[in-house]
Design a protein around this motif. Structure first.
Motif, PDB file in Angstrom:
ATOM      1  N   SER A 214      64.190   5.607  43.506  1.00 38.55           N
ATOM      2  CA  SER A 214      62.996   5.875  44.310  1.00 38.55           C
ATOM      3  C   SER A 214      61.803   6.062  43.392  1.00 38.55           C
ATOM      4  O   SER A 214      61.937   6.093  42.170  1.00 38.55           O
ATOM      5  N   LEU A 215      60.637   6.225  44.000  1.00 38.03           N
ATOM      6  CA  LEU A 215      59.410   6.502  43.248  1.00 38.03           C
ATOM      7  C   LEU A 215      59.128   8.000  43.130  1.00 38.03           C
ATOM      8  O   LEU A 215      58.092   8.393  42.607  1.00 38.03           O
ATOM      9  N   SER A 216      60.042   8.842  43.599  1.00 33.16           N
ATOM     10  CA  SER A 216      59.752  10.269  43.708  1.00 33.16           C
ATOM     11  C   SER A 216      59.795  11.016  42.387  1.00 33.16           C
ATOM     12  O   SER A 216      58.984  11.917  42.157  1.00 33.16           O
ATOM     13  N   LYS A 217      60.730  10.688  41.507  1.00 31.11           N
ATOM     14  CA  LYS A 217      61.005  11.535  40.344  1.00 31.11           C
ATOM     15  C   LYS A 217      60.287  11.046  39.089  1.00 31.11           C
ATOM     16  O   LYS A 217      59.370  11.697  38.591  1.00 31.11           O
ATOM     17  N   ALA A 218      60.711   9.893  38.570  1.00 31.09           N
ATOM     18  CA  ALA A 218      60.147   9.397  37.318  1.00 31.09           C
ATOM     19  C   ALA A 218      58.689   8.985  37.470  1.00 31.09           C
ATOM     20  O   ALA A 218      57.938   8.979  36.493  1.00 31.09           O
ATOM     21  N   TYR A 219      58.278   8.659  38.679  1.00 33.98           N
ATOM     22  CA  TYR A 219      56.933   8.121  38.895  1.00 33.98           C
ATOM     23  C   TYR A 219      55.940   9.166  39.421  1.00 33.98           C
ATOM     24  O   TYR A 219      54.742   8.916  39.456  1.00 33.98           O
ATOM     25  N   GLY A 220      56.438  10.313  39.875  1.00 27.17           N
ATOM     26  CA  GLY A 220      55.540  11.334  40.417  1.00 27.17           C
ATOM     27  C   GLY A 220      54.864  10.915  41.706  1.00 27.17           C
ATOM     28  O   GLY A 220      53.706  11.240  41.945  1.00 27.17           O
ATOM     29  N   LEU A 221      55.610  10.195  42.557  1.00 32.22           N
ATOM     30  CA  LEU A 221      55.060   9.687  43.815  1.00 32.22           C
ATOM     31  C   LEU A 221      55.962  10.082  44.981  1.00 32.22           C
ATOM     32  O   LEU A 221      56.251   9.282  45.877  1.00 32.22           O
ATOM     33  N   ALA A 222      56.380  11.337  44.992  1.00 29.23           N
ATOM     34  CA  ALA A 222      57.341  11.795  45.995  1.00 29.23           C
ATOM     35  C   ALA A 222      56.803  11.651  47.415  1.00 29.23           C
ATOM     36  O   ALA A 222      57.564  11.381  48.351  1.00 29.23           O
ATOM     37  N   GLY A 223      55.502  11.818  47.584  1.00 32.47           N
ATOM     38  CA  GLY A 223      54.920  11.766  48.920  1.00 32.47           C
ATOM     39  C   GLY A 223      54.905  10.385  49.552  1.00 32.47           C
ATOM     40  O   GLY A 223      54.723  10.268  50.771  1.00 32.47           O
ATOM     41  N   LEU A 224      55.107   9.345  48.761  1.00 31.15           N
ATOM     42  CA  LEU A 224      55.168   8.001  49.346  1.00 31.15           C
ATOM     43  C   LEU A 224      56.436   7.805  50.163  1.00 31.15           C
ATOM     44  O   LEU A 224      56.467   6.969  51.073  1.00 31.15           O
TER      45      LEU A 224
END
Length: 371
Positions: A214-224
């Motif tokens: 997902s984009l939540s952890k490594a990317y810092g985009l959890a809200g997407l």
């Protein structure tokens, strides 16, 4: 129908908006929209038609995700509402009552709970700090039987930050091949490594592997709330049918922002940002632990913005976490909700002032408990 609630997520959803400092999360300080997109990209978003998006994920997004995996194409990808939906529909698709499922503890206990709620027998391979949180592969092999339907791993591990070596990954695959069971690999922390290249994924190493990210952890985009499953096309088609029942499709604007995030230069920026926040946060945590007179210790992780901190005083982890929440307005995750007592999970990938203030409050809150 028996139902075991998702203790960790329930605890966080109850209290994460009621405290001044939330260290119970498992990402980093997330990006805001202005940080993520340029003026030109903002126009792309503003011109987006808000009709139903492609149900399995836009072709552009699935192609960009596939490019992260060797020999994968868009047909190998299903875009989901976070990794959570992917994990959910994988369990619903593959598992039946009386199946055996093997999970790793401590670990993120979504699959553990989903399988139990379905009537499966869940076995756990326990990791131990004194072994540097390494996976006991002989123990894993001994737990596998003819009834084992799935082995589930999180790599890099949540909450310990340990990483399987290539040799350990190969042995996991060999064990699964021997028993012809599915390998479910939750890889949401790929890209969070501190002093090593991005962790190799399990994709392509076994015909019965399903990878999740997902984009939540490594990317810092959890809200997407953008995640995905990677599997053989026929498996993706089966998961897609469950996806249609559960959510129909993920958000169109979310997928557009995800397409932007996975452009080469943008992805590199997001990963570097996350690693810098995480490395700084872990250094602050180490300094804080050193000043706590032996009340806390930690096996330094190899990856992730989270820390699995051992406390050396009495009390169950939920009791300690509740004491901290009520007396200092700081939320931490009890280790019991991740399968290991006498630990607290803390996220350290935040603004340094926020992290230092939260840790100071924790130190003051537990001073009366520490001996």
């Amino acid at each position: 129908m028996r139902f075991h609630p998702f203790d960790l997520e329930h605890y966080q959803s109850q209290f994460e908006r009621t405290v001044e400092y939330n260290l119970a999360d498992s990402s980093v300080q997330c990006v805001n929209t202005r940080e993520l997109i340029s003026d030109v990209e903002a126009e792309e978003l503003l011109n987006l038609d808000l009709y139903y998006p492609e149900v399995n994920g836009t072709h552009v997004l699935r192609s960009r995700i596939a490019a992260l995996y060797s020999n994968a194409t868009a047909a190998n990808i299903l875009v989901t509402v976070g990794a959570s939906e992917a994990n959910n529909i994988i369990c619903a698709t593959l598992l039946e009552p009386a199946d055996e499922v093997i999970v790793i503890s401590p670990g993120y206990r979504q699959v553990w709970g989903l399988a139990r709620n379905m009537g499966c027998t869940v076995k756990e391979v326990e990791l131990h700090a004194e072994d540097n949180w390494r996976l006991d592969l002989d123990r894993l092999e001994s737990l596998c039987t003819a009834a084992t339907k799935m082995v589930s791993v999180v790599n890099p591990n949540n909450p310990t930050g340990s990483i399987l070596s290539s040799e350990e990954m190969r042995r996991v695959i060999e064990i699964c091949e021997q028993h012809r069971c599915w390998l479910h690999a939750d890889e949401v922390y790929r890209g969070t490594e501190f002093n090593a290249p991005e962790t190799a994924g399990f994709w392509g190493q076994y015909d019965k592997v399903i990878c999740v990210n997902s984009l939540s952890k490594a990317y810092g985009l959890a809200g997407l709330r953008i995640g995905w499953a990677v599997a053989a096309p026929q498996v993706i088609e089966t998961l897609w049918r469950r996806h249609e029942y559960a959510v129909i499709a993920t958000s169109g604007p979310g997928m557009k922002l995800a397409e932007i995030a996975l452009r080469n230069g943008k992805r590199k920026m997001l990963l570097e940002r996350q690693k810098k926040l995480s490395a700084t946060g872990h250094q602050i945590l180490q300094e804080w632990i050193a000043a706590q007179s032996g009340a806390f210790s930690i096996m330094k992780p190899a990856a992730t913005s989270i820390a699995f901190v051992r406390y050396h005083f009495g009390g169950a982890s939920l009791e300690v976490a509740e004491h901290i929440r009520k007396t200092s307005s700081v939320l931490v995750a009890p280790g019991a909700f991740l399968g290991t007592e006498h630990h607290l999970r803390m996220c350290v990938g935040y603004d340094t002032r926020k992290l230092k203030a939260a840790l100071d409050r924790i130190g003051a809150a537990v001073s009366a408990l520490a001996i």
